[in-house]
Design an enzyme around this catalytic site. Structure first.
Site, PDB file in Angstrom:
ATOM      1  N   ARG A 253     -27.745  -6.000 -38.104  1.00 57.86           N
ATOM      2  CA  ARG A 253     -26.758  -6.321 -39.125  1.00 57.86           C
ATOM      3  C   ARG A 253     -27.462  -6.396 -40.481  1.00 57.86           C
ATOM      4  O   ARG A 253     -28.564  -6.923 -40.601  1.00 57.86           O
ATOM      5  CB  ARG A 253     -26.061  -7.661 -38.840  1.00 57.86           C
ATOM      6  CG  ARG A 253     -25.072  -7.634 -37.680  1.00 57.86           C
ATOM      7  CD  ARG A 253     -23.826  -6.838 -38.029  1.00 57.86           C
ATOM      8  NE  ARG A 253     -22.812  -6.901 -36.990  1.00 57.86           N
ATOM      9  CZ  ARG A 253     -22.676  -6.014 -36.010  1.00 57.86           C
ATOM     10  NH1 ARG A 253     -23.519  -4.999 -35.916  1.00 57.86           N
ATOM     11  NH2 ARG A 253     -21.706  -6.141 -35.126  1.00 57.86           N
ATOM     12  N   GLU A 282     -22.046  -2.568 -46.503  1.00 55.50           N
ATOM     13  CA  GLU A 282     -21.590  -1.251 -46.063  1.00 55.50           C
ATOM     14  C   GLU A 282     -20.063  -1.157 -46.088  1.00 55.50           C
ATOM     15  O   GLU A 282     -19.367  -2.160 -45.859  1.00 55.50           O
ATOM     16  CB  GLU A 282     -22.135  -0.942 -44.668  1.00 55.50           C
ATOM     17  CG  GLU A 282     -21.703  -1.880 -43.557  1.00 55.50           C
ATOM     18  CD  GLU A 282     -22.362  -1.512 -42.233  1.00 55.50           C
ATOM     19  OE1 GLU A 282     -21.618  -1.106 -41.315  1.00 55.50           O
ATOM     20  OE2 GLU A 282     -23.604  -1.641 -42.118  1.00 55.50           O
ATOM     21  N   HIS A 300     -24.376   3.588 -39.594  1.00 47.80           N
ATOM     22  CA  HIS A 300     -23.981   2.593 -38.591  1.00 47.80           C
ATOM     23  C   HIS A 300     -23.544   3.304 -37.298  1.00 47.80           C
ATOM     24  O   HIS A 300     -22.451   3.069 -36.781  1.00 47.80           O
ATOM     25  CB  HIS A 300     -22.851   1.708 -39.115  1.00 47.80           C
ATOM     26  CG  HIS A 300     -22.778   0.385 -38.403  1.00 47.80           C
ATOM     27  ND1 HIS A 300     -22.376  -0.775 -39.021  1.00 47.80           N
ATOM     28  CD2 HIS A 300     -23.054   0.025 -37.117  1.00 47.80           C
ATOM     29  CE1 HIS A 300     -22.400  -1.783 -38.152  1.00 47.80           C
ATOM     30  NE2 HIS A 300     -22.812  -1.312 -36.985  1.00 47.80           N
TER      31      HIS A 300
END
Length: 338
Positions: A253, A282, A300
């Site tokens: 994360r 993000e 991601h």
């Protein structure tokens, strides 16, 4: 895993209304439609706040993803029917667990199914940054490559280097197994030491002091969940403990790393490079990162396999079915896990 202080609602709900916030694989969507009164998202856009408010006002079960902010305000606006938030994904830092508990709403997740996929992608980053794979690929595509030369595109080998793993849960251990096969020595920091049998299997050395491990690692990879304890865990001070030849890998994360401090270190030559699958804000990315050649960035996608997405959907369905039958869901989230 039982959520602390919360028992499952034993009332049966044989045909629950389920609202899904993002488009899921067809196999999962079809199964949900067959089993539940499912309202599916057929577009890839995330729900707006107004759409989430409307959803929680009318459903028995909400199936959100990491892109949905399920905060205290949204939960406070939920209708009386909402009894289960069946998250599609393992991380639940986007859900206010305390607010859900206060409303007696159960939260579940999908642990374990994405371990191998995320570990594969992490290992790809561990290899690609020191070996400059992204730079080499761009050079070939540019048409400017002049052919092999003894000094061309020199990187660094990873065999014989020390890998420091921050967080030695399922994913951390899966990364360690892969990294050992590449000849890396395995070091890890975890709140609790692993059993000796696992340490022996992985050839892993436990460091109870994170600072001490960071000071000896050649490559650092992060595999701890984001919660109050881990936010900004890798801060400016700790980045300063790393030696200038260190590569930092983050597929966990974005909030675990002080991104500004990391960029400053990369620009200043105090870190050799980074491999990133996640960012603090993000999908917005610091323009300075985009300009750095020694950073490999992917969108991601650490868990992005069709097999993994279908397996996550199957876990969501299993949690809903167990709850609908009046039983405790198998993946009920513990307090503090995020």
């Amino acid at each position: 895993m039982a959520q602390s202080g919360v028992m499952s609602d034993t009332r049966r709900c044989p045909h629950p209304r389920v609202i899904v916030t993002r488009e899921l694989p067809d196999a999962v969507a079809d199964r949900m439609t067959a089993l539940f009164d499912a309202r599916l998202s057929r577009g890839d856009a995330r729900m707006t706040t107004d759409e989430l408010v409307a959803a929680v006002a009318e459903c028995d079960v909400l199936v959100p993803t990491v892109t949905d902010v399920i905060d205290a305000d949204l939960i406070a606006r939920a209708g009386p029917r909402l009894r289960l938030i069946a998250n599609f994904g393992a991380g639940v830092n986007h859900i206010d667990l305390a607010a859900a508990r206060a409303r007696d709403i159960i939260v579940t997740n999908t642990p374990g199914v994405l371990t191998e996929d995320t570990a594969d992608m992490t290992m790809a980053l561990i290899v690609s940054v020191p070996r400059r794979l992204a730079e080499g690929e761009k050079l070939v595509r540019s048409g400017e490559w002049k052919g092999w030369s003894p000094g061309g595109m020199l990187g660094h080998r990873i065999g014989g280097k020390a890998l420091g793993i921050v967080g030695m849960g399922r994913i951390g251990q899966a990364v360690a197994r892969r990294a050992r096969a590449f000849g890396l020595s395995i070091h890890y920091h975890n709140r609790r030491r692993l059993p000796r049998s696992i340490e022996d299997e992985l050839g892993a050395t436990w460091h109870p002091d994170l600072d001490e491990m960071l000071a000896i690692a050649d490559i650092v990879t992060i595999h701890t969940p984001l919660n109050a304890d881990s936010r900004d865990l890798i801060d400016r001070r700790r980045i300063g403990l790393m030696r200038p030849h260190v590569y930092l890998i983050n597929a966990s994360r974005g909030g675990i790393v002080d991104e500004e401090a990391m960029v400053d270190a990369l620009e200043g030559g105090r870190l050799a490079g980074a491999g990133l699958d996640v960012w603090r804000h993000e999908p917005r990315i610091d323009p300075r990162l985009l300009a750095l050649p020694n950073v490999v960035m992917i969108p991601h996608m650490g868990s992005a396999t069709l097999e993994g997405r279908v397996a996550s959907g199957e876990k969501v369905i299993a949690n809903i079915r167990m709850w609908a039958d009046g039983h405790r869901p198998p993946d009920q989230v513990l307090d503090g896990w995020a």
